[in-house]
Design an enzyme around this catalytic site. Sequence first.
Site, PDB file in Angstrom:
ATOM      1  N   LYS C 120      16.303  11.826 -31.750  1.00 45.49           N
ATOM      2  CA  LYS C 120      15.392  11.176 -30.794  1.00 45.49           C
ATOM      3  C   LYS C 120      14.650  12.186 -29.930  1.00 45.49           C
ATOM      4  O   LYS C 120      13.452  12.035 -29.655  1.00 45.49           O
ATOM      5  CB  LYS C 120      16.178  10.213 -29.905  1.00 45.49           C
ATOM      6  CG  LYS C 120      16.585   8.996 -30.708  1.00 45.49           C
ATOM      7  CD  LYS C 120      17.216   7.957 -29.858  1.00 45.49           C
ATOM      8  CE  LYS C 120      17.371   6.742 -30.760  1.00 45.49           C
ATOM      9  NZ  LYS C 120      18.556   6.021 -30.740  1.00 45.49           N
ATOM     10  N   GLU C 202      16.035   7.899 -20.346  1.00 45.35           N
ATOM     11  CA  GLU C 202      14.603   7.652 -20.251  1.00 45.35           C
ATOM     12  C   GLU C 202      14.346   6.520 -19.293  1.00 45.35           C
ATOM     13  O   GLU C 202      15.227   5.716 -19.007  1.00 45.35           O
ATOM     14  CB  GLU C 202      13.994   7.368 -21.634  1.00 45.35           C
ATOM     15  CG  GLU C 202      14.416   6.033 -22.202  1.00 45.35           C
ATOM     16  CD  GLU C 202      13.800   5.733 -23.565  1.00 45.35           C
ATOM     17  OE1 GLU C 202      13.302   6.653 -24.227  1.00 45.35           O
ATOM     18  OE2 GLU C 202      13.831   4.564 -23.953  1.00 45.35           O
ATOM     19  N   ARG C 293      14.258   5.204 -42.486  1.00 44.08           N
ATOM     20  CA  ARG C 293      14.987   4.429 -43.509  1.00 44.08           C
ATOM     21  C   ARG C 293      14.360   3.060 -43.609  1.00 44.08           C
ATOM     22  O   ARG C 293      13.448   2.730 -42.870  1.00 44.08           O
ATOM     23  CB  ARG C 293      16.442   4.286 -43.085  1.00 44.08           C
ATOM     24  CG  ARG C 293      16.528   3.696 -41.669  1.00 44.08           C
ATOM     25  CD  ARG C 293      17.917   3.274 -41.304  1.00 44.08           C
ATOM     26  NE  ARG C 293      18.051   3.092 -39.855  1.00 44.08           N
ATOM     27  CZ  ARG C 293      17.811   1.955 -39.225  1.00 44.08           C
ATOM     28  NH1 ARG C 293      17.390   0.889 -39.887  1.00 44.08           N
ATOM     29  NH2 ARG C 293      17.964   1.854 -37.916  1.00 44.08           N
TER      30      ARG C 293
END
Lengths: 535, 167, 490
Positions: C120, C202, C293
């Site tokens: 990430k 975040e 994916r």
Amino acid sequence: MQRIASAADVKSHDFCLNELHNKRLAAELKERQRAARFNRPERDLERLRRQNKLFVRDRIEALLDPETPFLELSTLAANKAYDGEVPGAAQVVGIGIVSGREVIVHADDASVKGGAWYPLSVKKIVRALDIAIENRLPVVHLCDCAGGFLPLQAEFFADRYYAGRIFRNQSILSKMGVPQVAIAMGHCTAGGAYVPALSDYNIIVEGTGAIFLGGPPVVKAATGETVSVEELGGAHMHTSVSGTSDYFAHSEMHAIAIARDIVARFNRVTKASINRVAPEPPAYDASELYGILPRDPRVQFDMREIIARLVDGSRFHEYQPRYGESLVCGFARLYGYQIGLIANNGALLSDSALKGAHFIQLCDKNRTPLLFLQNITGFMVGREYERRGITKDGAKLIMAVSGASVPKFTVICNRSHGAGTFAMAGRAFDPRFMFSWPQSQISAMGAEQAAGVLTHVKARQLARAGGRLSEQDLAAIREPIVEEYRERSSAYYATSEIWDDGILDPVDTRNALAIVLSASLNTPIERPRYGVFRL
Amino acid sequence: MKHSFEVDGVDYQLSLSRCQQGYRLRLCNKVIAPVALSQQAEGCGVLTIAGESEPVRFAIDGEVIHVHIRGRTRILHYRDPLRTLACANNEADHLLTRAPMPGLVVTTSVSPGQSVSAGTALMKIESMKLETIIRSSRDGVIDRIHFNEGESFERGAVLVTLSDEGR
Amino acid sequence: MRKLPFQTILIANRGEIAVRIIKTLRGLGLRSAVVYHDADAGTPAVAMADTAIAISGRTPIAAYLDIPQIIAAAHKASADALHPGYGFLSENAEFARAVTKAGIAFIGPTPESIELMGDKIRARNFVQRNGFAVAPSIEEDDPATFTFRARTVGVPLLVKPSAGGGGKGMRIVRDLANLEDAIAQARSEAQRYFGDGRLYVERYVENPRHIEVQVLGDSFGNVVHLFERECSVQRRFQKVIEEAPSPALSPELRRRVCEAAAGIARAAKYQNAGTVEFIYGGGEFYFLEMNTRLQVEHSVTEMITGIDLVAQQIYVAAGRELGFSQSDIVSKGHAIEARLYAEAPERGYVPTTGKVLVLEYPDGDGIRIDSGVVQGQQITTAFDPMLAKIIVHSPTRNEAALKAHRAIGELVLLGCETNAHFLTRILRDEAFLSGHVHTGYLEENPHIASGEAASDLSAFLATAALLTRPVRESADAVPELHAALGSWRN
């Protein structure tokens, strides 16, 4: 079968006055029953709560199958005894459905004198077990009894139908293969200890249930031994050491669940088969009975009006309608079961007695249970009647009533006096069940008549002593005699003494009879067999 | 005695009796009659309740009955009175710590013989993505730990048994 | 068309996605092989695959994470390619490398792409460098000062594991007093799930909508997008209902977000199928992360575009060039997917277990069921609680919601409590139907999860009573006369 055409004018003034009177009597009955069931000193209820015990009525409700009837018997037993302090004689007895089986429920009411047995308590329990024997009904005993009330032991201990009879009856039931289940929900002391012990199955509740011949104080006094209730006769001890109890329950509700499970296992008996069709409600409303029963018990009324409000479709097949008219005989159906009805429409005469004796034999032959509806002042007296053999004919009726093998049921609708009481299947003649209506009177002679005789006897005694009585003196003698006689011939006195199985609100009669009729069929009906009729 | 069914942790008392066209159902103070269930096939039936019929699907697994009606599935547990009442007053039950949901043991924070008080963390369990601390609801001594770390259990399983010893 | 270079494809996964992949393999004439842990022995994937190879592990999950065992299984099955599905090892670069090294084609992006976009923190930095919008955040490069620096992001904030996804280990902090606890808990979970306790923090956007774009790239540098999906209906960061297209986007916003996604994939030289996730709130969107994916909810994209994404993944892995350009891809109608979970939303979404006694799926035009369970199967907590996906396709969103509602109502699964009724409650909820949802929608409307306070159980109790032998027997045991008299008292 023909439907009875009622002649009652439900709009008439007379009907309305009767209705008012009889509804008041029914309300009074309901109120007395309610009080006998529920009015308790707060301290007694508080004691039950503290002991973590359910009120006897709640125990019974939990025991019964939901949505099934319960016919309580002798609710007002002892209502005229012991200054009214032992409502219901501290016992609750009735016929109910447990796990689909018809059973007698017998419960000690620990909220009355700790469930102590008074003379009438013993009489009520013996009667409950007699019912069980006669009708082969299993019994569930909910035991919570402090023991016999010793000051009155002379009235309940030693005689043939006193306390010992309870245990004798229990043993007889067991011998007959009619099972009993007992739950020890409180102390079962002295004689009370034998109720669970003589039951085929018994359950004991942890903490509250205890069984012993002598409680800790008795043990202490007798041997000096100090022992706790739990050690002496508690649930753990009796289920794991003595084997006196079979099942250990964690709570009363648990015990009740176990009892229900036991009853569910009982073999189903095949009922005596009698003529039966699909049931039908009466065409006339039962509540009209209130307007039909005269407010003055001396006023004659037509028993067919009563029959029309008891039986299926109000249909009645009358037998010999033109002969012996003071005794109405005939066939009808109650919840589909064929029954033979014998009802009074006046004093018994020779022809009515012969008709009754003949009809009883008919019913006995075709396996038709008998229902006696009493409103009888007695057999007719007088020279002419004696010459025609009234006593001989009365004896035939009594012989037939005594000998009948089919189940008999008796309802005292209004009056029950003299030999009429006997000939109409009074208590002594072992009707399977006997009920009274609130206004009914039962005595050897009618109150007015008896008071006349008694006053006459007293006046003669005084006259022999040389006195002469004024009308006023006679009235003064007569009044208390009438008063006491009335009191002792009332339905409330009769039911207090357990001369019947309870007072019924007339509108409840049909259902009550259906329940007892069904119960009676657990016993096979024997072939007819009679003594010698004086012909 | 009434019958009892548990649905989502709530007990419902009911009684069933026969009536002319089937059965009469009493729930609390409501009576519904007639009710009838005609079974069409294994697990399929039509429920008629007060004159209205609707298809039902069901599966019976012991005393657990799974019922699907009109897009809604409910799981009803028949509470056998003998078993339920035998446990209800059983004081020992208060000593058991049960799993609030199925899952597995992450860590055990106590060991047998250890005294604990109400609120003491007994074990950390994991159920899918949630970690939950199982705490003691009362004071006592750890008697037994029923699952090892990493072992899984079903909802309602006894995780830890306490004893009253030493108190 | 030229023959594919593969004959047997090993699916390193389980449940509905394994079944889903087998279906495409059958369509392409390829042999399927699956690995399975003993706990999955009775599942439909094992029954459907041409070959099924047992694997083991300390826990069932561990078995599916065991790289050497899976590669050995692939060899045993003579697999020439491997599809990782989603979850488990699907975003594990080391696994992708090991598979390739074993001479087996990995159906997915390159290990480098996984490393770049799967982490990430790296992905965010990369996206930011390439000029796309990201939210303010702090990463854990220095654990000693992490908590202190995290405070500077301001509340509300979100603590997330650097590795992994699927909501595992995430914590929202609205009060800084709880920050340290949240970090400790998130770290513990991250360590256990991903073997990597690193976190980042975040800024949390209030009432955000989760919008993601499906992208597809080939080894020739072609990248297309297949429009967006909206996955805002979530509980505890787990998606519950997904749909395409998003009801929140204007055509202009749709164009911008889809082009941004394709741009990011293109910058990353992305090959195979992937999803670029965005947070959308207050009229703006910014990059959240990329999933390298196939996604659970790929099916809604398949419904609106008519493109089989698994087949495309295999073509790309086989070295083929995409058979279409961006302009060939057309979005048609509206698709909604509802996830059937073995859980009880009414009791705080606790997982449920049980044996599937009855299972009947609805069918009809525009209804697709991707199921990983069969009748008789035991549902345990060993794996993710998702049992099946109900996907519907209709001309409009309202019609799709109605169809989904009806389809779920017709679904019969007995033996294990599911969230089926909860799904229908969402599908007839005003806010959902008007398109006003965000990721906090279910938390803000707890009545949807808790269900009706006083629902009428009469019909259920009646059915149960009539089906319970002791209840019926006790009613039947009462003599007719006494049943007719009812609870009469004198």
